[in-house]
Scaffold this motif. Structure first.
Motif, PDB file in Angstrom:
ATOM      1  N   GLU A 185       0.836  -1.206   0.000  1.00  0.00           N
ATOM      2  CA  GLU A 185       0.000   0.000   0.000  1.00  0.00           C
ATOM      3  C   GLU A 185       0.869   1.254   0.000  1.00  0.00           C
ATOM      4  O   GLU A 185       0.588   2.228  -0.713  1.00  0.00           O
ATOM      5  N   GLU A 186       1.937   1.247   0.794  1.00  0.00           N
ATOM      6  CA  GLU A 186       2.838   2.399   0.840  1.00  0.00           C
ATOM      7  C   GLU A 186       3.561   2.583  -0.491  1.00  0.00           C
ATOM      8  O   GLU A 186       3.706   3.701  -0.988  1.00  0.00           O
ATOM      9  N   ARG A 187       4.017   1.470  -1.075  1.00  0.00           N
ATOM     10  CA  ARG A 187       4.703   1.527  -2.368  1.00  0.00           C
ATOM     11  C   ARG A 187       3.760   2.030  -3.468  1.00  0.00           C
ATOM     12  O   ARG A 187       4.168   2.772  -4.369  1.00  0.00           O
ATOM     13  N   THR A 188       2.512   1.618  -3.396  1.00  0.00           N
ATOM     14  CA  THR A 188       1.536   2.038  -4.406  1.00  0.00           C
ATOM     15  C   THR A 188       1.309   3.538  -4.339  1.00  0.00           C
ATOM     16  O   THR A 188       1.241   4.221  -5.369  1.00  0.00           O
ATOM     17  N   HIS A 189       1.209   4.063  -3.130  1.00  0.00           N
ATOM     18  CA  HIS A 189       1.055   5.516  -2.962  1.00  0.00           C
ATOM     19  C   HIS A 189       2.266   6.248  -3.536  1.00  0.00           C
ATOM     20  O   HIS A 189       2.114   7.257  -4.242  1.00  0.00           O
ATOM     21  N   TRP A 190       3.467   5.736  -3.253  1.00  0.00           N
ATOM     22  CA  TRP A 190       4.699   6.350  -3.755  1.00  0.00           C
ATOM     23  C   TRP A 190       4.730   6.354  -5.279  1.00  0.00           C
ATOM     24  O   TRP A 190       5.022   7.379  -5.910  1.00  0.00           O
ATOM     25  N   ALA A 191       4.408   5.227  -5.891  1.00  0.00           N
ATOM     26  CA  ALA A 191       4.453   5.121  -7.353  1.00  0.00           C
ATOM     27  C   ALA A 191       3.376   5.987  -8.000  1.00  0.00           C
ATOM     28  O   ALA A 191       3.628   6.652  -9.020  1.00  0.00           O
ATOM     29  N   ALA A 192       2.178   5.989  -7.426  1.00  0.00           N
ATOM     30  CA  ALA A 192       1.095   6.787  -7.994  1.00  0.00           C
ATOM     31  C   ALA A 192       1.425   8.276  -7.930  1.00  0.00           C
ATOM     32  O   ALA A 192       1.155   9.026  -8.875  1.00  0.00           O
ATOM     33  N   LEU A 193       2.014   8.705  -6.823  1.00  0.00           N
ATOM     34  CA  LEU A 193       2.402  10.105  -6.683  1.00  0.00           C
ATOM     35  C   LEU A 193       3.429  10.486  -7.743  1.00  0.00           C
ATOM     36  O   LEU A 193       3.336  11.554  -8.363  1.00  0.00           O
ATOM     37  N   ALA A 194       4.388   9.603  -7.984  1.00  0.00           N
ATOM     38  CA  ALA A 194       5.434   9.883  -8.968  1.00  0.00           C
ATOM     39  C   ALA A 194       4.907   9.831 -10.396  1.00  0.00           C
ATOM     40  O   ALA A 194       5.534  10.384 -11.306  1.00  0.00           O
ATOM     41  N   SER A 195       3.762   9.179 -10.610  1.00  0.00           N
ATOM     42  CA  SER A 195       3.185   9.117 -11.961  1.00  0.00           C
ATOM     43  C   SER A 195       2.524  10.430 -12.371  1.00  0.00           C
ATOM     44  O   SER A 195       2.202  10.628 -13.546  1.00  0.00           O
ATOM     45  N   SER A 196       2.298  11.309 -11.388  1.00  0.00           N
ATOM     46  CA  SER A 196       1.634  12.601 -11.610  1.00  0.00           C
ATOM     47  C   SER A 196       0.209  12.445 -12.139  1.00  0.00           C
ATOM     48  O   SER A 196      -0.320  13.333 -12.806  1.00  0.00           O
ATOM     49  N   ASP A 197      -0.404  11.296 -11.872  1.00  0.00           N
ATOM     50  CA  ASP A 197      -1.785  11.039 -12.297  1.00  0.00           C
ATOM     51  C   ASP A 197      -2.668  10.991 -11.052  1.00  0.00           C
ATOM     52  O   ASP A 197      -2.614  10.021 -10.298  1.00  0.00           O
ATOM     53  N   PRO A 198      -3.491  12.009 -10.814  1.00  0.00           N
ATOM     54  CA  PRO A 198      -4.304  12.035  -9.591  1.00  0.00           C
ATOM     55  C   PRO A 198      -5.334  10.910  -9.521  1.00  0.00           C
ATOM     56  O   PRO A 198      -5.763  10.533  -8.421  1.00  0.00           O
TER      57      PRO A 198
END
Length: 404
Positions: A185-198
């Motif tokens: 869950e933490e990794r997913t948040h990190w990757a999603a944030l870096a994707s710049s896709d809200p």
């Protein structure tokens, strides 16, 4: 025979309570559950719901899996091949802020196709094949992130990684590796944030509420989903992907509210989901890049699930009669629907219907059915209630590793 396989959550609750020198009354008060219900669960005359297990685990300061017995099938003649892939998955997740050694990633288009295949396996509930596929794909996609130039190309790689992590979260949570799913869950948040896709950020928030649901942190989960709704860029004319994500967030919020016992809030969120579903048409969509399925069928099965979470078996069965399970609904959701119904029929005393629902769930997504704690709780109760031998029930019990 490994006797632990036949033990229900109630027996594990009783053992944990006694180990802490607590009376049933003390545990009931500390857990904010009724004393009579706790007694019935410990005695084995009532199944342990996820809400009760979460409340008791919190009061006893132990992991939920200590009460459910997960992960299942770790040894003996019922060994599940899925478990051999988990160590490789753990190693793949150690790479994130540093590049994996000696990995040359394939072109972006091939990694995207791999992520799409992983998403298909997740939707079908094929846990073993998904767990086998993910370690190499996660490692390779992480390597691609570190080799991609800054900008859109790297953000695209992060988006692909988010999809893979969401699949990894699904398989680890559903098979009882809660420590691993929480890390993901933490990794997913990190990757999603870096994707710049809200919208992917909203997907990550949805995933995070899984551990909050299990821990009984319902209000925090609802706050997180409210924030995710606010962060989705709606604009004047939001696209379908935004509306579908909004609908999926409402469905998740309904589950959190229902499990907390707030029926009004649950129905408010279900009403919002219905309105969005009507606006989008009469066909469920698998979510595409954004994963979460949404549409009339999925909204309908969540109405049933909310009734089960609220402890109303009759209402769940009544609502289920109005649900049409279509081929557009992902197998994992359809499977969960019939597992929910199995519990509802159990509560109303319809033993044969309860077993029929578990059999249907097994036909739809066997691996998910076998790993679900509710399956074991319902089977254990059905064994207790059947005074005569039942071949179908005996086969079901043997299949999940609970020899009748």
């Amino acid at each position: 025979m490994d006797d632990d396989r036949t033990r229900g959550a109630g027996e594990r609750i009783a053992d944990a309570r006694k180990a802490r020198s607590l009376s049933q009354r003390q545990l009931a008060e500390n857990s904010h559950v009724s004393l009579s219900l706790l007694r019935k669960v410990e005695q084995g005359s009532r199944d342990a719901t996820p809400a009760l297990v979460a409340a008791v685990a919190r009061a006893l300061t132990i992991d939920v899996t200590a009460l459910t017995g997960q992960p299942y099938d770790l040894g003996g003649r019922h060994l599940d091949p899925l478990h051999q892939h988990i160590p490789k998955l753990r190693r793949a997740l150690t790479y994130w802020d540093l590049p994996p050694d000696g990995i040359t990633p394939r072109p972006s288009a091939e990694l995207v196709r791999g992520a799409e295949h992983a998403a298909d396996l997740r939707r079908s509930g094929n846990h073993a094949q998904l767990a086998a596929l993910l370690p190499a794909l996660l490692t390779e996609t992480t390597a691609a992130i570190h080799t991609a130039p800054a900008g859109r190309e790297r953000e695209h790689a992060y988006a692909t990684l988010t999809v893979l992590l969401f699949a990894a979260h699904s398989v680890t949570y559903k098979t009882g590796y809660i420590d691993l799913s929480t890390l993901i869950e933490e990794r997913t948040h990190w990757a999603a944030l870096a994707s710049s896709d809200p919208v992917l950020g909203a997907l990550a928030a949805w995933a995070r509420t899984t551990s909050l649901l299990q821990a009984g942190s319902y209000n925090i989960g609802l706050q997180l989903l409210d924030r995710a709704q606010a962060d989705i860029p709606t604009g004047r004319e939001p696209g379908e992907s935004v509306l579908r994500m909004s609908g999926a967030l409402h469905l998740r919020a309904a589950m959190l509210a229902a499990r907390s016992g707030d029926s009004d809030l649950a129905h408010d969120h279900l009403g919002s989901a219905r309105r969005l579903s009507t606006q989008l048409g009469d066909v469920d969509h698998d979510g595409g890049r954004y994963q979460l399925a949404f549409g009339p069928a999925n909204t309908g099965v969540h109405v049933v699930a909310a009734a089960v979470e609220l402890g109303d078996g009759d209402e769940a069965i009544n609502q289920a009669s109005q649900v049409r399970i279509t081929s557009d609904l992902p197998k994992i959701r359809a499977c969960h629907h019939y597992i929910d119904l199995a519990r509802a029929y159990l509560w109303t005393g319809a033993k044969e219907e309860s077993l029929r629902c578990l059999t249907t769930a097994r036909e739809i997504a066997p691996q998910q059915t076998r790993h679900h704690p509710t399956t074991r709780e319902v089977v254990r109760m059905l064994i207790r209630l059947h005074h005569r031998s039942n071949t179908q029930l005996t086969r079901m019990a043997g299949w999940i590793g609970h020899d009748a």
